[in-house]
Each structure stands twice: as C-alpha cells, then as structure tokens.
Design a protein around this motif. Sequence first.
Motif, PDB file in Angstrom:
ATOM      1  N   VAL A 110       0.849  -1.186   0.000  1.00 20.66           N
ATOM      2  CA  VAL A 110       0.000   0.000   0.000  1.00 20.66           C
ATOM      3  C   VAL A 110       0.892   1.246   0.000  1.00 20.66           C
ATOM      4  N   GLY A 111       1.357   1.603  -1.198  1.00 20.80           N
ATOM      5  CA  GLY A 111       2.134   2.832  -1.323  1.00 20.80           C
ATOM      6  C   GLY A 111       3.620   2.647  -1.488  1.00 20.80           C
ATOM      7  N   ALA A 112       4.066   1.438  -1.830  1.00 24.41           N
ATOM      8  CA  ALA A 112       5.507   1.218  -1.999  1.00 24.41           C
ATOM      9  C   ALA A 112       5.776   0.336  -3.207  1.00 24.41           C
ATOM     10  N   THR A 113       5.063   0.584  -4.299  1.00 27.31           N
ATOM     11  CA  THR A 113       5.194  -0.323  -5.444  1.00 27.31           C
ATOM     12  C   THR A 113       6.537  -0.204  -6.150  1.00 27.31           C
ATOM     13  N   TRP A 114       7.380   0.710  -5.686  1.00 21.51           N
ATOM     14  CA  TRP A 114       8.757   0.736  -6.189  1.00 21.51           C
ATOM     15  C   TRP A 114       9.480  -0.573  -5.874  1.00 21.51           C
ATOM     16  N   ILE A 115       9.003  -1.329  -4.881  1.00 22.79           N
ATOM     17  CA  ILE A 115       9.708  -2.576  -4.525  1.00 22.79           C
ATOM     18  C   ILE A 115       9.690  -3.577  -5.667  1.00 22.79           C
ATOM     19  N   GLY A 116       8.710  -3.451  -6.568  1.00 21.61           N
ATOM     20  CA  GLY A 116       8.626  -4.349  -7.714  1.00 21.61           C
ATOM     21  C   GLY A 116       8.843  -3.633  -9.030  1.00 21.61           C
ATOM     22  N   GLY A 117       9.405  -2.415  -8.956  1.00 26.93           N
ATOM     23  CA  GLY A 117       9.617  -1.652 -10.173  1.00 26.93           C
ATOM     24  C   GLY A 117       8.351  -1.085 -10.769  1.00 26.93           C
ATOM     25  N   GLY A 118       7.315  -0.902  -9.961  1.00 19.82           N
ATOM     26  CA  GLY A 118       6.016  -0.425 -10.415  1.00 19.82           C
ATOM     27  C   GLY A 118       4.929  -1.401 -10.014  1.00 19.82           C
ATOM     28  N   PHE A 119       3.667  -1.034 -10.274  1.00 19.90           N
ATOM     29  CA  PHE A 119       2.577  -1.873  -9.772  1.00 19.90           C
ATOM     30  C   PHE A 119       2.516  -3.232 -10.464  1.00 19.90           C
ATOM     31  N   THR A 120       2.944  -3.322 -11.730  1.00 18.88           N
ATOM     32  CA  THR A 120       2.896  -4.611 -12.422  1.00 18.88           C
ATOM     33  C   THR A 120       3.829  -5.619 -11.750  1.00 18.88           C
ATOM     34  N   THR A 122       5.069  -5.426  -8.769  1.00 14.11           N
ATOM     35  CA  THR A 122       4.685  -5.631  -7.373  1.00 14.11           C
ATOM     36  C   THR A 122       3.521  -6.604  -7.253  1.00 14.11           C
ATOM     37  N   ILE A 123       2.566  -6.512  -8.168  1.00 15.36           N
ATOM     38  CA  ILE A 123       1.466  -7.482  -8.178  1.00 15.36           C
ATOM     39  C   ILE A 123       2.014  -8.889  -8.391  1.00 15.36           C
ATOM     40  N   GLU A 124       2.962  -9.028  -9.312  1.00 18.00           N
ATOM     41  CA  GLU A 124       3.578 -10.338  -9.548  1.00 18.00           C
ATOM     42  C   GLU A 124       4.262 -10.855  -8.290  1.00 18.00           C
ATOM     43  N   LEU A 125       4.951  -9.965  -7.568  1.00 20.87           N
ATOM     44  CA  LEU A 125       5.609 -10.358  -6.321  1.00 20.87           C
ATOM     45  C   LEU A 125       4.586 -10.788  -5.276  1.00 20.87           C
ATOM     46  N   LEU A 126       3.530 -10.000  -5.088  1.00 21.91           N
ATOM     47  CA  LEU A 126       2.518 -10.324  -4.082  1.00 21.91           C
ATOM     48  C   LEU A 126       1.821 -11.640  -4.402  1.00 21.91           C
ATOM     49  N   ALA A 127       1.605 -11.904  -5.676  1.00 19.41           N
ATOM     50  CA  ALA A 127       0.907 -13.126  -6.087  1.00 19.41           C
ATOM     51  C   ALA A 127       1.657 -14.378  -5.650  1.00 19.41           C
ATOM     52  N   ARG A 128       2.962 -14.278  -5.465  1.00 16.04           N
ATOM     53  CA  ARG A 128       3.754 -15.439  -5.044  1.00 16.04           C
ATOM     54  C   ARG A 128       3.447 -15.850  -3.602  1.00 16.04           C
ATOM     55  N   SER A 129       2.861 -14.943  -2.824  1.00 17.71           N
ATOM     56  CA  SER A 129       2.511 -15.243  -1.433  1.00 17.71           C
ATOM     57  C   SER A 129       1.026 -15.510  -1.240  1.00 17.71           C
ATOM     58  N   LEU A 130       0.235 -15.389  -2.295  1.00 12.81           N
ATOM     59  CA  LEU A 130      -1.222 -15.386  -2.177  1.00 12.81           C
ATOM     60  C   LEU A 130      -1.800 -16.788  -2.325  1.00 12.81           C
ATOM     61  N   GLY A 133      -7.849 -17.798  -4.256  1.00 13.35           N
ATOM     62  CA  GLY A 133      -9.016 -17.081  -3.753  1.00 13.35           C
ATOM     63  C   GLY A 133      -8.683 -15.897  -2.879  1.00 13.35           C
ATOM     64  N   GLY A 134      -7.389 -15.594  -2.730  1.00 10.06           N
ATOM     65  CA  GLY A 134      -6.977 -14.470  -1.906  1.00 10.06           C
ATOM     66  C   GLY A 134      -7.055 -13.143  -2.644  1.00 10.06           C
ATOM     67  N   ILE A 135      -6.728 -12.073  -1.924  1.00 10.38           N
ATOM     68  CA  ILE A 135      -6.855 -10.706  -2.430  1.00 10.38           C
ATOM     69  C   ILE A 135      -5.504 -10.019  -2.412  1.00 10.38           C
ATOM     70  N   VAL A 136      -5.184  -9.361  -3.507  1.00  4.22           N
ATOM     71  CA  VAL A 136      -4.018  -8.483  -3.589  1.00  4.22           C
ATOM     72  C   VAL A 136      -4.482  -7.048  -3.345  1.00  4.22           C
ATOM     73  N   LEU A 137      -3.749  -6.320  -2.507  1.00  9.29           N
ATOM     74  CA  LEU A 137      -4.021  -4.901  -2.285  1.00  9.29           C
ATOM     75  C   LEU A 137      -2.859  -4.080  -2.828  1.00  9.29           C
ATOM     76  N   ILE A 138      -3.171  -3.110  -3.671  1.00  8.45           N
ATOM     77  CA  ILE A 138      -2.162  -2.233  -4.247  1.00  8.45           C
ATOM     78  C   ILE A 138      -2.563  -0.786  -3.974  1.00  8.45           C
ATOM     79  N   GLY A 139      -1.649  -0.032  -3.377  1.00 12.88           N
ATOM     80  CA  GLY A 139      -1.839   1.408  -3.221  1.00 12.88           C
ATOM     81  C   GLY A 139      -1.035   2.132  -4.274  1.00 12.88           C
ATOM     82  N   GLU A 140      -1.693   2.990  -5.053  1.00 13.96           N
ATOM     83  CA  GLU A 140      -1.025   3.561  -6.229  1.00 13.96           C
ATOM     84  C   GLU A 140      -1.555   4.962  -6.543  1.00 13.96           C
ATOM     85  N   PRO A 141      -0.666   5.880  -6.943  1.00 15.55           N
ATOM     86  CA  PRO A 141      -1.131   7.198  -7.392  1.00 15.55           C
ATOM     87  C   PRO A 141      -1.775   7.119  -8.771  1.00 15.55           C
ATOM     88  N   TYR A 142      -2.561   8.128  -9.079  1.00 14.04           N
ATOM     89  CA  TYR A 142      -3.122   8.294 -10.422  1.00 14.04           C
ATOM     90  C   TYR A 142      -3.383   9.786 -10.615  1.00 14.04           C
TER      91      TYR A 142
END
Length: 254
Positions: A110-120, A122-130, A133-142
């Motif tokens: 939630v607000g640190a998607t630089w850890i994965g080089g952007g939200f794409t 970071t989503i890939e990284l989070l999916a490895r722990s999910l 049926g689980g939920i990914v949460l992403i905090g992102e500017p627009y």
Amino acid sequence: MDIPRIFNIMESAHRIHNPLTPEKFATLGAALRLESGARVLDLGSGSGEMLCTWARDHGVIGIGVDMSQLFSEQARLRAEELGVADQVKFIHDDAAGYVSEGKVDVAACVGATWIGGGFTGTIELLARSLRSGGIVLIGEPYWRQLPPTEDIAKGCLANAISDFLVLPRLVASFGLLGYDVVEMVLANQDSWDRYEAAKWLTMRRWLEANPEDELAQEVQSKLTSEPERHAAYTREYLGWGVFALMPRLCLKQG
C-alpha cells in the motif's frame, strides 16, 4: 539498511505513510469482509497502522516488512499499544523480493510499489505469497486530472506525466494483467492534506530541536517549499487509492 534519513525525519510523527486516513483504512478493512484469523502480508508496512488496527478490529494475523528501522520499531510499539503483539510481527528488511513462508489471504503493498519496479512487478511479487481465492491490495497514485505540462507533473514529484495513469486507465490496467478489481478506497484532497501537511509541523519541531544537524538546511528548504508545492500541484492533480484485486477466474465456455 534504511530509507533516506530525510523521510524518517519528515514522517516521524505519522502513523500512516500515505494519503489514507484511519477512517478510510477502517472502511477498507470492512469492505474486504476480513474474517478472524485471516493471514495478511504487508510489504512496505511503515509504522504498521493498517495491520495493527485490522488485527484489533477484525482479528487478522500477519507480517509487515519495511526498510525503515524507525517505522518498524514504531509498528512494534503500536502493536503492543493495541494489544495485538501476539497477532502481528514486523520485520525490518527490504520488502523487494520478499515472499511469505506460507500462503496468505491478503497480500498488500500500500504505497511502496517501487519494490517491484512499479505496480505490475509488485502485483507479480505479491501473487507469489497469495493463496487461491486471496486478495491483492495495491496502493497507487493516479492523475485526478492530466497535467497540461511536464513541469506540473514534476511539481507532483513525478518524473514525467507518463509515470501515472488517469483513474479509468489504471483500473483497466489491472484487468489487462488478469485481475478483477473487487474493491477500491480512494484518498481525497482532505486526506492528502493530512498526509502532506502533517509533515510541516514535524519538520518545524525537528528544526527547533536540531538546528545544528547536517540536514537542517535541507529540512528548512522543504519546510519553505512544500506547502506551496502541495497546494499548487499534488492537491489539484494527484489522486491516490488502494485497489483490491483477485485473479480472474477461468470460466468454461458455453
């Protein structure tokens, strides 16, 4: 290992290191229909407010990982204050590449998607722990409104207009990655104020206590420039939200 000291100084009094308020985090927790015992991984967990309050209010258990030594210690103290230290654990570490040992119900950044080089990434990284049926949460500017010039984008602390998308395109981009958007909670101008303006008094008090510090001139420069920058740029042009995503189902045709 730590984040740049200037950020520790500016946000040392923050419980939430992004433009959501406690009320909006409570709204998000309720909207996700969290159940007691749900496992949560929070990468870039800051001072632990989301994880600690959800442990108190919903009975979740989980782990937070953050690079700031100060924020990690504040998170541990907050867990003790709220009586949830047996439910949540905070690790001072680089969240980039962190994968939980067991699958989790909610994997959040939630607000640190630089850890994965952007939200794409970071989503890939989070999916490895999910779990399934689980939920990914992403905090992102627009962009609330598209800046008319690159200079205005830079006034919002972006490198270029292309750094962020407008909200409909951001939401659509999650679909292109194969995820359904199942919830979202957005910041507004008032909650942006609470995140940004709270830094100013913190910086002023810090300067009063540390006038000879090597960072004193940099802090004074930010205290001088940040109120006008925020009022002219961030507040008007930049949005921010937390988006709940679930991997899209593979449905049978016909």
